[in-house]
Design an enzyme around this catalytic site. Structure first.
Site, mmCIF file in Angstrom:
data_model
loop_
_atom_site.group_PDB
_atom_site.id
_atom_site.type_symbol
_atom_site.label_atom_id
_atom_site.label_comp_id
_atom_site.label_asym_id
_atom_site.label_seq_id
_atom_site.Cartn_x
_atom_site.Cartn_y
_atom_site.Cartn_z
ATOM 1 N N GLU A 1 -85.083 -11.689 -0.334
ATOM 2 C CA GLU A 1 -85.268 -12.555 -1.800
ATOM 3 C C GLU A 1 -85.958 -13.039 -1.574
ATOM 4 O O GLU A 1 -86.252 -14.118 -2.553
ATOM 5 C CB GLU A 1 -84.221 -13.733 -1.942
ATOM 6 C CG GLU A 1 -82.403 -13.173 -1.082
ATOM 7 C CD GLU A 1 -81.324 -14.051 -1.580
ATOM 8 O OE1 GLU A 1 -81.515 -14.786 -1.942
ATOM 9 O OE2 GLU A 1 -80.397 -13.270 -1.523
ATOM 10 N N LYS B 1 -70.303 -12.267 -7.902
ATOM 11 C CA LYS B 1 -71.266 -11.368 -7.835
ATOM 12 C C LYS B 1 -70.194 -9.837 -8.032
ATOM 13 O O LYS B 1 -69.373 -9.423 -7.776
ATOM 14 C CB LYS B 1 -71.425 -10.765 -5.890
ATOM 15 C CG LYS B 1 -72.599 -12.871 -5.476
ATOM 16 C CD LYS B 1 -72.185 -12.227 -3.991
ATOM 17 C CE LYS B 1 -73.787 -13.056 -2.757
ATOM 18 N NZ LYS B 1 -73.656 -13.071 -2.176
HETATM 19 P P1 PGA Z 1 -76.621 -10.884 -0.257
HETATM 20 O O1 PGA Z 1 -76.468 -11.841 0.432
HETATM 21 O O2 PGA Z 1 -76.343 -10.292 -1.464
HETATM 22 O O3 PGA Z 1 -77.419 -10.232 1.199
HETATM 23 O O4 PGA Z 1 -74.894 -10.369 0.242
HETATM 24 C C1 PGA Z 1 -76.634 -13.640 -0.200
HETATM 25 C C2 PGA Z 1 -75.932 -14.146 -0.539
HETATM 26 O O5 PGA Z 1 -75.233 -14.853 0.775
HETATM 27 O O6 PGA Z 1 -75.545 -15.402 -1.507
HETATM 28 ZN ZN ZN Z 2 -73.943 -16.466 0.299
#
Ligand code: PGA
Ligand code: ZN
Length: 421
Positions: A211, A341
């Site tokens: 990220e 998400k």
């Molecule tokens: P991921 O991690 O997109 O790899 O699942 C993001 C998070 O854990 O917030």
């Molecule tokens: Zn997370």
């Protein structure tokens, strides 16, 4: 409301920020309005997430191909929706769920349904001559004002995003400035000071994690917090006042059958909570995400009772944007913040349901990207339209992250949107 007739729906395998396949969809309505969207992909995934369909053919992309998911968009889903009139997003998403027929989208794949759902949203917004954030706001039943979310910005990475050199997945900075422009200016100042410090202290060049966060080999976990504080000071800002710290512990990934192992030290749930409480006090943390593992339901209420009045106890893997798990956590008082998400649940409408439940419980709402992202910026509009308290996108480097931050800057400067304090 005018009905929206789908004229064309296509799906395509494209590449994400990790060089792995993902899905892009394009939707054209009978009116000629069209929209396209691509979906992200996680690495530090919750076990209860909707199914991400991968081809599994080792000859292509190490089995991670998305040709089947893309084909589901362009054939299976298209066959079911082209020529049909939909009253709106809820009706379109309901058709996707009915077509799949499973609770976690195992047949079509959440990557296929989300691409279709988002492309339809963009097309519907275009048909209504609305920016996507206004369309997203219109999906929320209770009247509310779109507003800019406060970013929590990845500074240091560990865990599954950085080869596990530290077990904590993210150390994030939360600038407290009152405009998006000022927040990003401060975040980049802190990032560059942290990068310089990593170079002198650890002999590290600007090697970044998935990220975009820095990932030096910290000798101790406290060094990660201390280096962050030092970078904030070097940037001319006051830790805990101008810039707060937050962590995503992603504790599921160092959980064992009977507890946790943090840097070789075995810990019970109770001891991990005490450790988190010490960090919360020493570093004035604004939030702790996934402080315990996704199946440690027994101890989440203790974590929330101990820390929930001082900071936001956020569930990511714990909740998986899943209304059933959010209800369980709400009833058990296991969290007071939702990391939302959209691809954990698979359609915009189901994610909206999760958002409404979190809002109904009075929780903080954090709209989040994934570690595998694309240059698409729909997340910024979603966070604004759904009045997210915060947005979590990653670092201030890498264009798949900046696409979202830059869209927020644009919405502040040209559309007159403001941050709520
Ligand atoms: P991921 O991690 O997109 O790899 O699942 C993001 C998070 O854990 O917030
Ligand atoms: Zn997370």
């Amino acid at each position: 409301m005018t009905e929206l007739v789908v004229r064309e729906l296509r799906g395509l395998e494209i590449l994400d920020s990790r060089g792995r396949p993902t899905v892009l969809a394009r939707c054209v309505l009978a009116s000629g309005a069209s929209g396209r969207a691509s979906v992200p992909s996680g690495a530090s995934r919750g076990a209860a997430e909707a199914h991400e369909l991968r081809d599994g053919d080792p000859r292509r992309h190490r089995g991670l191909g998305c040709q089947r998911a893309a084909a589901h968009v362009g054939t299976t889903i298209a066959d079911a929706v082209v020529g049909r009139a939909f009253a709106g997003q809820a009706a379109f998403d309901a058709a996707l769920l009915a077509l799949d027929g499973s609770s976690s989208l195992t047949y079509l794949g959440a990557n296929a349904t989300l691409a279709a759902s988002l492309a339809f949203a963009r097309a519907a917004a275009a048909a209504a001559r609305q920016p996507l954030y206004a369309y997203a706001a219109g999906l929320v039943a209770a009247p509310h004002t779109p507003r800019l979310p406060r970013p929590m910005i990845n500074l240091f990475s560990g865990g599954k995003h950085a080869g596990g050199q530290v077990p904590i997945q993210d150390l994030l900075i939360v600038p407290q400035a009152d405009s998006m422009a000022a927040i990003l200016e401060q975040a980049t100042a802190v990032f560059h000071c942290a990068a310089e410090r990593c170079a002198t202290r650890y002999g590290m060049r600007l090697l970044t994690a998935d990220e975009g966060g820095l990932a030096p080999p910290f000798p101790a976990l406290e060094a990660m917090f201390d280096d962050a504080g030092e970078a904030i000071v070097r940037a001319g800002l006051r830790p805990g006042r101008d810039v707060r710290l937050a962590i995503d512990v992603a504790a599921s990934h160092f959980a064992t059958a009977d507890g946790y192992v943090l840097r070789d030290a075995p810990l019970t749930s109770r001891q991990l909570i005490d450790q988190l409480a010490r960090w919360a006090a020493d570093y004035a943390l604004a939030s702790i995400e996934d402080g315990l593992a996704e199946d440690d339901w027994e101890h989440w209420p203790a974590l929330c009772t101990q820390l929930g009045d001082r900071l936001v106890v956020i569930g990511d893997d714990l909740l998986c944007t899943n209304p059933g798990r959010i209800a369980r956590a709400r009833d058990a008082r296991a969290a007071n913040g939702l990391l939302l998400k959209v691809n954990q649940i698979g359609t915009l409408s189901q994610a909206l349901h999760a958002r409404q439940m979190a809002a109904g419980a009075g929780w903080q709402l954090v709209i989040s990207a994934r570690s595998g992202e694309t240059e698409d910026d729909w997340l910024a509009d979603l966070a604004v339209g759904w009045a997210g308290d915060q947005i979590k996108v990653g670092s201030v480097t890498q264009s798949e992250r900046l696409a979202k931050y830059n869209r927020l800057l644009e919405l502040e400067a040209f559309d007159g949107l403001c941050l709520m304090r």
